[in-house]
Design an enzyme around this catalytic site. Sequence first.
Site, PDB file in Angstrom:
ATOM      1  N   SER A 144      69.765   4.841  11.043  1.00 63.08           N
ATOM      2  CA  SER A 144      70.679   5.894  11.515  1.00 63.08           C
ATOM      3  C   SER A 144      70.961   5.643  12.988  1.00 63.08           C
ATOM      4  CB  SER A 144      70.003   7.256  11.353  1.00 63.08           C
ATOM      5  OG  SER A 144      70.724   8.249  12.031  1.00 63.08           O
ATOM      6  N   TYR A 157      62.617  12.866  12.308  1.00 69.51           N
ATOM      7  CA  TYR A 157      63.579  11.994  11.615  1.00 69.51           C
ATOM      8  C   TYR A 157      64.024  10.858  12.536  1.00 69.51           C
ATOM      9  CZ  TYR A 157      68.088  10.668   9.517  1.00 69.51           C
ATOM     10  OH  TYR A 157      69.139   9.981   8.983  1.00 69.51           O
TER      11      TYR A 157
HETATM   12  N1  LIG Z   1      74.070  12.076   6.298  1.00 69.78           N
HETATM   13  C1  LIG Z   1      73.971  11.602   7.522  1.00 69.78           C
HETATM   14  O1  LIG Z   1      74.516  12.177   8.479  1.00 69.78           O
HETATM   15  C2  LIG Z   1      73.224  10.328   7.767  1.00 69.78           C
HETATM   16  C3  LIG Z   1      73.380   9.699   9.011  1.00 69.78           C
HETATM   17  C4  LIG Z   1      72.692   8.536   9.276  1.00 69.78           C
HETATM   18  C5  LIG Z   1      71.845   8.002   8.333  1.00 69.78           C
HETATM   19  N2  LIG Z   1      71.696   8.617   7.133  1.00 69.78           N
HETATM   20  C6  LIG Z   1      70.763   8.041   6.168  1.00 69.78           C
HETATM   21  O2  LIG Z   1      71.447   7.680   5.009  1.00 69.78           O
HETATM   22  C7  LIG Z   1      70.536   7.723   3.895  1.00 69.78           C
HETATM   23  C8  LIG Z   1      71.182   8.506   2.782  1.00 69.78           C
HETATM   24  O3  LIG Z   1      71.361   9.846   3.208  1.00 69.78           O
HETATM   25  P1  LIG Z   1      72.545  10.784   2.693  1.00 69.78           P
HETATM   26  O4  LIG Z   1      73.262  11.269   3.867  1.00 69.78           O
HETATM   27  O5  LIG Z   1      73.276  10.103   1.618  1.00 69.78           O
HETATM   28  O6  LIG Z   1      71.673  12.009   2.165  1.00 69.78           O
HETATM   29  P2  LIG Z   1      71.499  12.632   0.708  1.00 69.78           P
HETATM   30  O7  LIG Z   1      72.798  12.893   0.075  1.00 69.78           O
HETATM   31  O8  LIG Z   1      70.554  13.755   0.912  1.00 69.78           O
HETATM   32  O9  LIG Z   1      70.798  11.460  -0.107  1.00 69.78           O
HETATM   33  C9  LIG Z   1      69.442  11.135   0.056  1.00 69.78           C
HETATM   34  C10 LIG Z   1      69.017  10.297  -1.131  1.00 69.78           C
HETATM   35  O10 LIG Z   1      67.636   9.939  -0.952  1.00 69.78           O
HETATM   36  C11 LIG Z   1      66.930  10.280  -2.138  1.00 69.78           C
HETATM   37  N3  LIG Z   1      65.563  10.662  -1.823  1.00 69.78           N
HETATM   38  C12 LIG Z   1      65.144  11.567  -0.899  1.00 69.78           C
HETATM   39  N4  LIG Z   1      63.810  11.684  -0.945  1.00 69.78           N
HETATM   40  C13 LIG Z   1      63.379  10.856  -1.925  1.00 69.78           C
HETATM   41  C14 LIG Z   1      62.101  10.556  -2.461  1.00 69.78           C
HETATM   42  N5  LIG Z   1      60.989  11.136  -2.020  1.00 69.78           N
HETATM   43  N6  LIG Z   1      62.039   9.658  -3.462  1.00 69.78           N
HETATM   44  C15 LIG Z   1      63.146   9.067  -3.946  1.00 69.78           C
HETATM   45  N7  LIG Z   1      64.385   9.307  -3.475  1.00 69.78           N
HETATM   46  C16 LIG Z   1      64.486  10.196  -2.484  1.00 69.78           C
HETATM   47  C17 LIG Z   1      67.707  11.457  -2.735  1.00 69.78           C
HETATM   48  O11 LIG Z   1      67.521  11.501  -4.143  1.00 69.78           O
HETATM   49  P3  LIG Z   1      66.652  12.604  -4.944  1.00 69.78           P
HETATM   50  O12 LIG Z   1      66.727  13.884  -4.173  1.00 69.78           O
HETATM   51  O13 LIG Z   1      67.317  12.659  -6.282  1.00 69.78           O
HETATM   52  O14 LIG Z   1      65.291  12.012  -4.984  1.00 69.78           O
HETATM   53  C18 LIG Z   1      69.138  11.039  -2.434  1.00 69.78           C
HETATM   54  O15 LIG Z   1      69.621  10.179  -3.431  1.00 69.78           O
HETATM   55  C19 LIG Z   1      69.240   8.344   4.426  1.00 69.78           C
HETATM   56  O16 LIG Z   1      68.299   7.348   4.689  1.00 69.78           O
HETATM   57  C20 LIG Z   1      69.687   8.998   5.709  1.00 69.78           C
HETATM   58  O17 LIG Z   1      68.640   9.111   6.631  1.00 69.78           O
HETATM   59  C21 LIG Z   1      72.379   9.766   6.817  1.00 69.78           C
END
Ligand SMILES: NC(=O)c1ccc[n+]([C@@H]2O[C@H](COP(=O)([O-])OP(=O)(O)OC[C@H]3O[C@@H](n4cnc5c(N)ncnc54)[C@H](OP(=O)(O)O)[C@@H]3O)[C@@H](O)[C@H]2O)c1
Length: 267
Positions: A144, A157
């Site tokens: 991130s 985080y």
């Molecule tokens: N959204 C942002 O602003 C942002 C910015 C920078 C980086 N990111 C990064 O991008 C990645 C994806 O995030 P997103 O924004 O797409 O969020 P999201 O929609 O909440 O997706 C998170 C994913 O991770 C899975 N996950 C969470 N905990 C888990 C666990 N214990 N075991 C297995 N799977 C797990 C969730 O699936 P289940 O709940 O079905 O397990 C879901 O598929 C993350 O690493 C996040 O830190 C996001």
Amino acid sequence: MNPMELRGRWVLVTGASSGLGREMARILAVKHGANLLIVARREDRLSELKAELEQGGGVKVETCVADLSKLEDVDRVIARATEGRALYGAILNAGVTHFGPFEKLSWDAFRSMLDTNVVATVRLTTALIPHLEAEGGGLMIVSSMAGLHPVPYQSHYSATKAFLVHFGVTLWHELQGRTVSVTSYAPSGVVSEMTAGESFTPLRRWLMPVAAAAEEGVEAFRTRKYVHISGFSNRVGSVLARLLPQRLATSLVAAQYRSALKKQSTL
Ligand SMILES: NC(=O)c1ccc[n+]([C@@H]2O[C@H](COP(=O)([O-])OP(=O)(O)OC[C@H]3O[C@@H](n4cnc5c(N)ncnc54)[C@H](OP(=O)(O)O)[C@@H]3O)[C@@H](O)[C@H]2O)c1
């Protein structure tokens, strides 16, 4: 190294049940013809995605329900990904955050975040690299911008994501000259379940559409980038932020987040 040739090859995507992971899985299958092993806790979401992607008949999609905060599940994913298949790519995307004052995160929730964001990523990376190297493939760690620049009110985080940036970048150097790539992806804010909470509402104008962030992520992975930040303005912003003293740059970020939290009265 040449860009990755994904058609007909197996790629693991963690956190594929929503957000960035689901969109990257779609692009890998539909645009690049990759076969996928998709991982998350929500089985129904994975099954829906499998049905959607296999509809065209061009790719194979396997699901693996796993809680990556649990080591035994991480090891089960490693076995599924490597036994009886030539794994060519892996996108380690699953992650969780906590938005709010640092004292409000319980110890158990912190441990779970650390296990999901950091421990699982290190264990998967370490186990998968030899398999990916045998195929001339690659791995991408989704960190991130919060791992490049400290983000107050997402303190734990931000720290886990800084770990991932350092881990990914150092591996890139250690693996130079070998037949496997490690890319670090640092998205800015993205519209997803992670940012769907009310506390994020005042910050919503800064968020990038998930499809655009996924497109950039897959391209960074495919072309074996070193570190990729999503969005041109974020790349410029990141360079400019590095020119400022860290205390000043971080104060500006803190002010934005403090104001967002005040609007939601969680401070
Ligand atoms: N959204 C942002 O602003 C942002 C910015 C920078 C980086 N990111 C990064 O991008 C990645 C994806 O995030 P997103 O924004 O797409 O969020 P999201 O929609 O909440 O997706 C998170 C994913 O991770 C899975 N996950 C969470 N905990 C888990 C666990 N214990 N075991 C297995 N799977 C797990 C969730 O699936 P289940 O709940 O079905 O397990 C879901 O598929 C993350 O690493 C996040 O830190 C996001």
